[in-house]
Motif scaffolding. Structure first.
Motif, PDB file in Angstrom:
ATOM      1  N   ALA A 199      51.722  21.412  72.542  1.00 29.71           N
ATOM      2  CA  ALA A 199      50.384  20.902  72.228  1.00 29.71           C
ATOM      3  C   ALA A 199      49.340  22.010  72.160  1.00 29.71           C
ATOM      4  O   ALA A 199      48.363  21.890  71.438  1.00 29.71           O
ATOM      5  CB  ALA A 199      49.972  19.854  73.254  1.00 29.71           C
TER       6      ALA A 199
ATOM      7  N   MET B  62      48.705  11.711  82.468  1.00 29.12           N
ATOM      8  CA  MET B  62      49.736  11.743  81.449  1.00 29.12           C
ATOM      9  C   MET B  62      50.075  13.202  81.137  1.00 29.12           C
ATOM     10  O   MET B  62      49.192  14.038  81.010  1.00 29.12           O
ATOM     11  CB  MET B  62      49.237  11.010  80.208  1.00 29.12           C
ATOM     12  N   ALA B  63      51.361  13.495  80.970  1.00 29.53           N
ATOM     13  CA  ALA B  63      51.817  14.856  80.685  1.00 29.53           C
ATOM     14  C   ALA B  63      51.459  15.257  79.254  1.00 29.53           C
ATOM     15  O   ALA B  63      51.487  14.449  78.340  1.00 29.53           O
ATOM     16  CB  ALA B  63      53.320  14.956  80.890  1.00 29.53           C
ATOM     17  N   GLU B  64      51.127  16.528  79.112  1.00 34.26           N
ATOM     18  CA  GLU B  64      50.813  17.058  77.787  1.00 34.26           C
ATOM     19  C   GLU B  64      52.108  17.204  76.982  1.00 34.26           C
ATOM     20  O   GLU B  64      53.148  17.541  77.517  1.00 34.26           O
ATOM     21  CB  GLU B  64      50.126  18.418  77.941  1.00 34.26           C
ATOM     22  N   GLN B  65      52.026  16.947  75.699  1.00 33.63           N
ATOM     23  CA  GLN B  65      53.173  17.069  74.811  1.00 33.63           C
ATOM     24  C   GLN B  65      53.597  18.531  74.684  1.00 33.63           C
ATOM     25  O   GLN B  65      52.754  19.414  74.627  1.00 33.63           O
ATOM     26  CB  GLN B  65      52.835  16.526  73.417  1.00 33.63           C
ATOM     27  N   PRO B  66      54.903  18.797  74.610  1.00 34.81           N
ATOM     28  CA  PRO B  66      55.356  20.171  74.418  1.00 34.81           C
ATOM     29  C   PRO B  66      54.778  20.761  73.129  1.00 34.81           C
ATOM     30  O   PRO B  66      54.731  20.097  72.103  1.00 34.81           O
ATOM     31  CB  PRO B  66      56.879  20.044  74.306  1.00 34.81           C
TER      32      PRO B  66
ATOM     33  N   TYR C  70      48.715  24.762  64.767  1.00 36.11           N
ATOM     34  CA  TYR C  70      49.566  24.175  63.734  1.00 36.11           C
ATOM     35  C   TYR C  70      49.846  25.219  62.660  1.00 36.11           C
ATOM     36  O   TYR C  70      48.934  25.860  62.148  1.00 36.11           O
ATOM     37  CB  TYR C  70      48.882  22.952  63.107  1.00 36.11           C
TER      38      TYR C  70
END
Length: 87
Positions: A7, A1-5, A11
């Protein structure tokens, strides 16, 4: 599964505006009143590199409220900040 932009980025919580942001806005130009300031906040503030979206959004909303309640406009940063924060 691709990593979220984004990530891997830390934060950074959104921040509300403070007196330094009000001082900055007052330094952009000589404002004649709420309407002139609001026009700039609605149209140009998004392009100001000193104001992030999480800052100019609440600042604009508070300026809208202050104008609607008939608050006196002032070029004194401390007094303007107090007026903007008044609910």
């Amino acid at each position: 599964m691709a990593e979220q932009p984004g990530a891997g980025r830390p934060y950074v919580p959104p921040r509300d505006y403070d007196h330094r942001d009000v001082e900055h806005v007052l330094g952009v130009r000589r404002w004649e009143g709420w309407e002139e300031l609001l026009e700039w906040l609605r149209a140009e503030a998004i392009n100001d590199p000193e104001l992030s979206p999480d800052v100019f959004g609440p600042l604009r909303q508070d300026a809208e409220r202050a104008c609607a309640r008939g608050a006196e406009f002032t070029s004194d940063a401390a007094r303007l900040y107090q007026e903007l924060r008044r609910r």
